[in-house]
Motif scaffolding. Structure first.
Motif, PDB file in Angstrom:
ATOM      1  N   SER A 197       0.680  -1.246   0.002  1.00  0.00           N
ATOM      2  CA  SER A 197      -0.156  -0.016   0.020  1.00  0.00           C
ATOM      3  C   SER A 197       1.000   1.072   0.102  1.00  0.00           C
ATOM      4  CB  SER A 197      -0.861  -0.011   1.260  1.00  0.00           C
ATOM      5  OG  SER A 197       0.066  -0.030   2.381  1.00  0.00           O
ATOM      6  N   ARG A 198       1.940   0.969   0.617  1.00  0.00           N
ATOM      7  CA  ARG A 198       3.084   2.308   0.610  1.00  0.00           C
ATOM      8  C   ARG A 198       4.332   1.763   0.983  1.00  0.00           C
ATOM      9  NH1 ARG A 198      -0.256   1.833   4.494  1.00  0.00           N
ATOM     10  NH2 ARG A 198       0.334   2.108   6.850  1.00  0.00           N
ATOM     11  N   PRO A 199       5.504   2.556   0.540  1.00  0.00           N
ATOM     12  CA  PRO A 199       6.854   2.059   0.936  1.00  0.00           C
ATOM     13  C   PRO A 199       6.933   1.921   2.575  1.00  0.00           C
ATOM     14  CG  PRO A 199       6.754   3.467  -0.624  1.00  0.00           C
ATOM     15  CD  PRO A 199       5.766   3.665  -0.259  1.00  0.00           C
ATOM     16  N   ILE A 200       7.935   1.195   2.879  1.00  0.00           N
ATOM     17  CA  ILE A 200       8.321   0.972   4.455  1.00  0.00           C
ATOM     18  C   ILE A 200       9.480   1.938   4.624  1.00  0.00           C
ATOM     19  CG2 ILE A 200       9.076  -0.368   6.425  1.00  0.00           C
ATOM     20  CD1 ILE A 200       7.649  -2.708   4.783  1.00  0.00           C
ATOM     21  N   PRO A 201       9.552   2.967   5.347  1.00  0.00           N
ATOM     22  CA  PRO A 201      10.453   3.567   5.468  1.00  0.00           C
ATOM     23  C   PRO A 201      11.556   3.033   6.546  1.00  0.00           C
ATOM     24  CG  PRO A 201       8.934   4.706   6.792  1.00  0.00           C
ATOM     25  CD  PRO A 201       8.418   3.462   6.151  1.00  0.00           C
ATOM     26  N   VAL A 202      12.772   2.917   6.151  1.00  0.00           N
ATOM     27  CA  VAL A 202      13.761   2.270   6.817  1.00  0.00           C
ATOM     28  C   VAL A 202      15.148   3.015   7.173  1.00  0.00           C
ATOM     29  CG1 VAL A 202      13.142  -0.110   6.382  1.00  0.00           C
ATOM     30  CG2 VAL A 202      14.671   0.962   4.823  1.00  0.00           C
ATOM     31  N   VAL A 203      15.591   2.748   8.116  1.00  0.00           N
ATOM     32  CA  VAL A 203      16.962   3.283   8.618  1.00  0.00           C
ATOM     33  C   VAL A 203      18.088   2.249   8.866  1.00  0.00           C
ATOM     34  CG1 VAL A 203      18.252   4.669  10.290  1.00  0.00           C
ATOM     35  CG2 VAL A 203      15.698   5.225   9.806  1.00  0.00           C
ATOM     36  N   ARG A 204      19.192   2.411   8.211  1.00  0.00           N
ATOM     37  CA  ARG A 204      20.341   1.359   8.476  1.00  0.00           C
ATOM     38  C   ARG A 204      21.018   1.716   9.685  1.00  0.00           C
ATOM     39  NH1 ARG A 204      19.423   2.223   3.041  1.00  0.00           N
ATOM     40  NH2 ARG A 204      19.754   0.662   1.508  1.00  0.00           N
ATOM     41  N   SER A 205      21.115   0.773  10.617  1.00  0.00           N
ATOM     42  CA  SER A 205      21.696   0.899  11.823  1.00  0.00           C
ATOM     43  C   SER A 205      23.289   0.304  11.697  1.00  0.00           C
ATOM     44  CB  SER A 205      20.697   0.598  12.961  1.00  0.00           C
ATOM     45  OG  SER A 205      21.634   0.838  14.175  1.00  0.00           O
ATOM     46  N   GLU A 206      23.679  -0.164  13.031  1.00  0.00           N
ATOM     47  CA  GLU A 206      24.823  -0.921  13.087  1.00  0.00           C
ATOM     48  C   GLU A 206      25.045  -2.298  12.225  1.00  0.00           C
ATOM     49  OE1 GLU A 206      25.894  -2.022  17.006  1.00  0.00           O
ATOM     50  OE2 GLU A 206      23.847  -2.993  17.440  1.00  0.00           O
ATOM     51  N   LYS A 207      26.104  -2.334  11.923  1.00  0.00           N
ATOM     52  CA  LYS A 207      26.496  -3.923  11.273  1.00  0.00           C
ATOM     53  C   LYS A 207      27.083  -4.496  12.377  1.00  0.00           C
ATOM     54  CE  LYS A 207      27.622  -2.308   6.484  1.00  0.00           C
ATOM     55  NZ  LYS A 207      28.519  -2.587   5.625  1.00  0.00           N
ATOM     56  N   VAL A 208      26.639  -5.912  12.612  1.00  0.00           N
ATOM     57  CA  VAL A 208      27.135  -6.817  13.363  1.00  0.00           C
ATOM     58  C   VAL A 208      27.653  -8.064  12.806  1.00  0.00           C
ATOM     59  CG1 VAL A 208      26.234  -8.223  15.417  1.00  0.00           C
ATOM     60  CG2 VAL A 208      25.399  -5.603  15.387  1.00  0.00           C
ATOM     61  N   ARG A 209      28.844  -8.597  13.477  1.00  0.00           N
ATOM     62  CA  ARG A 209      29.347  -9.898  12.806  1.00  0.00           C
ATOM     63  C   ARG A 209      28.901 -10.937  13.811  1.00  0.00           C
ATOM     64  NH1 ARG A 209      33.775 -13.195  13.224  1.00  0.00           N
ATOM     65  NH2 ARG A 209      34.306 -14.558  11.583  1.00  0.00           N
ATOM     66  N   ARG A 210      28.142 -12.210  13.154  1.00  0.00           N
ATOM     67  CA  ARG A 210      27.930 -13.332  14.183  1.00  0.00           C
ATOM     68  C   ARG A 210      28.467 -14.509  13.427  1.00  0.00           C
ATOM     69  NH1 ARG A 210      25.174 -11.942  18.489  1.00  0.00           N
ATOM     70  NH2 ARG A 210      23.830 -10.305  18.388  1.00  0.00           N
ATOM     71  N   VAL A 211      28.877 -15.464  14.258  1.00  0.00           N
ATOM     72  CA  VAL A 211      29.459 -16.653  13.771  1.00  0.00           C
ATOM     73  C   VAL A 211      28.567 -17.947  14.301  1.00  0.00           C
ATOM     74  CG1 VAL A 211      31.358 -18.400  13.973  1.00  0.00           C
ATOM     75  CG2 VAL A 211      31.652 -15.886  14.275  1.00  0.00           C
ATOM     76  N   LEU A 243      18.197  -3.124  10.431  1.00  0.00           N
ATOM     77  CA  LEU A 243      17.376  -2.030  10.068  1.00  0.00           C
ATOM     78  C   LEU A 243      16.155  -1.680  11.288  1.00  0.00           C
ATOM     79  CD1 LEU A 243      16.335  -3.353   6.346  1.00  0.00           C
ATOM     80  CD2 LEU A 243      18.217  -1.773   7.265  1.00  0.00           C
ATOM     81  N   LEU A 244      16.061  -0.417  11.101  1.00  0.00           N
ATOM     82  CA  LEU A 244      14.994   0.320  11.884  1.00  0.00           C
ATOM     83  C   LEU A 244      13.941   0.910  11.224  1.00  0.00           C
ATOM     84  CD1 LEU A 244      17.445   2.050  14.472  1.00  0.00           C
ATOM     85  CD2 LEU A 244      16.571  -0.247  14.596  1.00  0.00           C
ATOM     86  N   LEU A 245      12.649   0.958  11.801  1.00  0.00           N
ATOM     87  CA  LEU A 245      11.668   1.542  11.087  1.00  0.00           C
ATOM     88  C   LEU A 245      12.112   3.272  11.117  1.00  0.00           C
ATOM     89  CD1 LEU A 245       8.426  -0.013  12.377  1.00  0.00           C
ATOM     90  CD2 LEU A 245       9.090   0.003  10.160  1.00  0.00           C
ATOM     91  N   GLY A 246      11.655   3.805  10.054  1.00  0.00           N
ATOM     92  CA  GLY A 246      11.931   5.045   9.807  1.00  0.00           C
ATOM     93  C   GLY A 246      11.265   5.959  10.969  1.00  0.00           C
TER      94      GLY A 246
END
Length: 252
Positions: A197-211, A243-246
């Motif tokens: 119905s409409r785009p989702i506003p997203v905000v890029r947050s931190e990058k995390v490495r997991r094993v 990702l976070l909601l804008g």
């Protein structure tokens, strides 16, 4: 017309699969079904927050059925919980078909079909064996938009994580990497689609490495399940972009 459940990861394959399933006059998709990790409270393997998943479902206009899995599910536990979720949909919505966005993994398709037959369900694979170039061209041309939220560092370094999934991203892929990420090279989150119905506003947050390392007695059923955290430096490393909601996103 048969009622169907779309197995929904929130990424490009399931999103394009839903597009084709909705255009099939023999199917009526009534629900989305997503596996999530109870420990991390995220979409399994993709690492996406549940609120983003609910934002997708709200914009599609379909109810979401979450399937919560423990951090280290055995195959028996995975199958038991999946069967219970599907049984609920059979009873509540008369669902008779499960729809998957798988492309080429024949053993995975055979596994799904075998499990569903035992439950009296059919399986549908709308984009099965679709060539990667054709699939991605269709994805872009139809107006889908996505962010790469997870990369397997055995194939892609951290710089690819968090990028827009576009033609520039594909041009930059190293030799040998499947353009669709069919071997688990990357996963994505779709924030716009022709049926949103409409785009989702997203905000890029931190990058995390997991094993992670495959659980010893498990066979992967979804490229998303049957992994467990390990401190072993030789296990598979993954990068996640949170990702976070804008701030202007509607409440979901």
């Amino acid at each position: 017309m048969k009622n169907a459940v779309q197995h929904w990861s929130g990424g490009k394959d399931s999103a394009l699969c839903l597009y084709h399933a909705r255009r099939n006059p023999q199917l009526r998709v009534t629900h989305l079904l997503t596996t999530l990790n109870e420990h991390y409270q995220r979409v399994a393997m993709h690492g996406v927050r549940p609120e983003l998943l609910h934002a997708q479902a709200a914009r599609i206009g379909l109810p979401l059925q979450p399937l919560w899995l423990p951090e280290m599910p055995s195959m028996a536990e995975y199958e038991q919980r999946m069967a219970a979720s599907l049984h609920s949909l059979q009873q509540q919505a008369d669902v008779t078909v499960s729809v998957f966005g798988d492309l080429h993994l024949q053993d995975l398709r055979a596994y799904r079909e075998q499990q569903l037959t035992q439950q009296g369900l059919e399986a549908a694979f709308p984009i099965w064996h679709k060539p990667a170039a054709e699939l991605l061209a269709e994805f872009f041309d139809l107006g889908f938009r996505a962010v790469v939220v997870c990369t397997n560092e055995q194939h892609l370094d951290a710089s690819f994580c968090g990028r827009e999934l576009d033609r520039d991203f594909l041009r930059d892929l190293p030799p040998g990497v499947d353009a669709c990420g069919e071997n688990g090279e990357y996963h994505s989150f779709v924030y716009d689609a022709p049926y949103f119905s409409r785009p989702i506003p997203v905000v890029r947050s931190e990058k995390v490495r997991r094993v992670y390392q495959p659980a010893g007695n498990a066979t992967s059923t979804d490229k998303d399940d049957c992994y467990r955290s390990q401190p072993d430096p030789f296990a598979a490393g993954f990068w996640y972009c949170d990702l976070l909601l804008g701030p202007d996103a509607d409440p979901v």
